[in-house]
Design a protein around this motif. Structure first.
Motif, PDB file in Angstrom:
ATOM      1  N   GLU A   2       3.228   1.491  -0.734  1.00  0.00           N
ATOM      2  CA  GLU A   2       1.845   1.069  -0.630  1.00  0.00           C
ATOM      3  C   GLU A   2       1.749  -0.442  -0.634  1.00  0.00           C
ATOM      4  OE1 GLU A   2      -0.062   2.799  -3.990  1.00  0.00           O
ATOM      5  OE2 GLU A   2      -0.295   4.746  -3.047  1.00  0.00           O
ATOM      6  N   PHE A   3       0.640  -0.938  -0.101  1.00  0.00           N
ATOM      7  CA  PHE A   3       0.322  -2.353  -0.266  1.00  0.00           C
ATOM      8  C   PHE A   3      -1.180  -2.501  -0.332  1.00  0.00           C
ATOM      9  CE2 PHE A   3       0.303  -1.782   4.300  1.00  0.00           C
ATOM     10  CZ  PHE A   3      -0.725  -2.579   4.749  1.00  0.00           C
ATOM     11  N   SER A   4      -1.619  -3.615  -0.904  1.00  0.00           N
ATOM     12  CA  SER A   4      -3.048  -3.814  -1.104  1.00  0.00           C
ATOM     13  C   SER A   4      -3.726  -4.142   0.203  1.00  0.00           C
ATOM     14  CB  SER A   4      -3.283  -4.961  -2.100  1.00  0.00           C
ATOM     15  OG  SER A   4      -2.712  -4.648  -3.343  1.00  0.00           O
ATOM     16  N   PRO A   5      -4.977  -3.692   0.397  1.00  0.00           N
ATOM     17  CA  PRO A   5      -5.724  -4.106   1.583  1.00  0.00           C
ATOM     18  C   PRO A   5      -5.971  -5.596   1.552  1.00  0.00           C
ATOM     19  CG  PRO A   5      -7.152  -2.957   0.026  1.00  0.00           C
ATOM     20  CD  PRO A   5      -5.750  -2.794  -0.475  1.00  0.00           C
ATOM     21  N   LEU A   6      -6.275  -6.139   2.725  1.00  0.00           N
ATOM     22  CA  LEU A   6      -6.470  -7.577   2.838  1.00  0.00           C
ATOM     23  C   LEU A   6      -7.881  -7.925   2.383  1.00  0.00           C
ATOM     24  CD1 LEU A   6      -4.752  -8.073   6.280  1.00  0.00           C
ATOM     25  CD2 LEU A   6      -3.812  -8.535   4.030  1.00  0.00           C
ATOM     26  N   ILE A   7      -7.982  -8.437   1.191  1.00  0.00           N
ATOM     27  CA  ILE A   7      -9.268  -8.839   0.655  1.00  0.00           C
ATOM     28  C   ILE A   7      -9.174 -10.262   0.156  1.00  0.00           C
ATOM     29  CG2 ILE A   7      -9.969  -6.493   0.043  1.00  0.00           C
ATOM     30  CD1 ILE A   7      -9.062  -7.029  -2.790  1.00  0.00           C
ATOM     31  N   ASP A 326     -10.824  -1.275  -3.212  1.00  0.00           N
ATOM     32  CA  ASP A 326      -9.798  -0.879  -4.171  1.00  0.00           C
ATOM     33  C   ASP A 326      -8.838   0.181  -3.629  1.00  0.00           C
ATOM     34  OD1 ASP A 326     -10.890  -2.579  -6.111  1.00  0.00           O
ATOM     35  OD2 ASP A 326     -12.351  -1.054  -6.715  1.00  0.00           O
ATOM     36  N   ARG A 327      -9.084   0.620  -2.408  1.00  0.00           N
ATOM     37  CA  ARG A 327      -8.195   1.630  -1.837  1.00  0.00           C
ATOM     38  C   ARG A 327      -6.834   1.020  -1.519  1.00  0.00           C
ATOM     39  NH1 ARG A 327     -11.079   6.181   0.294  1.00  0.00           N
ATOM     40  NH2 ARG A 327      -9.052   6.937   1.034  1.00  0.00           N
ATOM     41  N   ARG A 328      -5.789   1.792  -1.740  1.00  0.00           N
ATOM     42  CA  ARG A 328      -4.436   1.355  -1.421  1.00  0.00           C
ATOM     43  C   ARG A 328      -4.059   1.856  -0.025  1.00  0.00           C
ATOM     44  NH1 ARG A 328      -2.866  -2.476  -4.778  1.00  0.00           N
ATOM     45  NH2 ARG A 328      -0.681  -1.940  -4.386  1.00  0.00           N
ATOM     46  N   LEU A 329      -3.377   1.004   0.728  1.00  0.00           N
ATOM     47  CA  LEU A 329      -2.965   1.362   2.082  1.00  0.00           C
ATOM     48  C   LEU A 329      -1.471   1.660   2.102  1.00  0.00           C
ATOM     49  CD1 LEU A 329      -4.926  -1.348   4.106  1.00  0.00           C
ATOM     50  CD2 LEU A 329      -5.671   0.929   3.394  1.00  0.00           C
TER      51      LEU A 329
END
Length: 361
Positions: A2-7, A326-329
């Motif tokens: 997983e990685f964090s969305p681009l925010i 907060d969703r994980r991609l």
């Protein structure tokens, strides 16, 4: 994985000490052009000698955007009360007023080259000409070029992801450049010097519609089998050059003689505007039928339609990421090119931060 969305975070998500494409040369004529680059509102205009200058888009008198004004005798005149600004960011005059003591506004280093206006939003002392992205095809009569610019409402890194993983072509561009062999061909991602390179080769395939058009334009058979390739090259701050093409099957593919292939470079300059929008300067430089202006226009029209499909997908993707921060991609091996490119961007940002911290102490 997983990685964090681009925010957004506390630091701007782009390097500042770099040359970004701000506009095409044709966009800056007799009128000033306002554009936001890396969070900075800028105004571009041509002085009396034709040279392009860039100032912050802020009149020191009452704060009006200077881009709403006009150019007179080489100076930029504010469209609110007529304050004149010179290329050096200093006031040059105002009817019936004494303005010589006004402090200067910020200027930005600018270079006009290859048909583009390049701007440096960071430390002006670091804006060396030799750090400009070199485009050898733009100085070679053996190439033809056509392109355009889109304003896209998404994080610029999403566009980089999109361009460094062309698997999406099978689905987003099914009627033009997509084909199932893209999914089936193995992808190789590596770092070569200061570039992230993702490559895919597809031997003995039927050319999709766009490349059938290109083959006809090159005077080649568009019905037989071809060898197709895609080599995506990312370089800082946010440039992606993609070597693409098809060659008549069995003649060496990527290495085939120019007379047996239709090859080109898809040119992608992605310039951040805000954390959720960017300017996308796209085009195609090709080595076949370079004197055929009608073919240039046709390919440009077709390519523009392809990128509009990307724009629709990316803007809706950004809307989802903003709606669910907060969703994980999840990531797959096909994402390696985008992941490595963003790692390179993150390192550049971190190095700039260290330099600023050291200077502050």
């Amino acid at each position: 994985m997983e990685f964090s969305p681009l925010i957004s975070d506390e630091k701007a998500p782009w390097p500042r000490n770099a040359w970004y494409v701000a506009a095409t040369s044709a966009e800056i004529g007799d009128r000033p052009l306002g554009r936001q680059i890396c969070g900075e509102r800028m105004v571009f205009f041509r002085a009396g000698d034709g040279q392009v200058s860039a100032l912050e888009d802020f009149c020191p008198h009452r704060g009006a955007p200077l881009s709403l004004g006009f150019v007179r005798e080489g100076n930029l005149v504010c469209g609110y009360h007529g304050l004149e600004m010179g290329c050096n960011g200093r006031t040059a005059g105002m009817p019936g007023q004494r303005v010589g003591g006004f402090p200067p506004i910020r200027t930005f280093p600018v270079i006009e080259r290859y048909g583009f206006i390049w701007v440096w939003p960071g430390d002006a002392d670091e804006a060396y000409v030799d750090r400009l992205h070199h485009l050898p095809w733009a100085e070679d009569d053996g190439w033809a070029y056509g392109g355009g610019v889109y304003h896209i409402r998404c994080d610029y890194r999403l566009m980089i992801d999109n361009l460094m993983d062309l698997t999406h072509e099978t689905y987003v561009h099914a009627s033009s450049i997509g084909q199932r062999e893209i999914d089936e061909a193995p992808v190789q991602t590596r770092v070569v010097g200061d570039e992230v390179v993702t490559s895919r080769f597809m031997p003995n395939v039927i050319a999709p519609p766009f490349w059938q058009l290109a083959l006809r334009g090159a005077g080649l058979d568009d019905k037989g089998l071809v060898d197709r390739w895609q080599i995506c090259r990312f370089s800082l701050p946010s440039h992606v050059m993609i070597e693409v093409g098809v060659a008549l099957a069995g003649h060496g593919g990527y290495e085939a003689d120019n007379a047996l292939k239709a090859s080109s470079i898809v040119v992608d300059f992605i310039t951040p505007e805000t954390e959720t929008s960017h300017w996308y300067f796209w085009g195609m430089a090709r080595q076949f039928s370079v004197d055929d202006a009608a073919l240039t226009d046709t390919l440009c029209e077709q390519q523009g339609a392809v990128f509009r499909e990307d724009m629709e997908m990316l803007e809706l993707q950004q809307a989802n990421l903003s709606r669910y921060p907060d969703r994980r991609l999840l990531k797959l091996n096909i994402d390696a090119g985008g992941v490595r490119s963003r790692m390179m961007i993150d390192r550049a940002i971190a190095e700039e931060s260290l330099t600023l911290d050291a200077a502050a102490t």
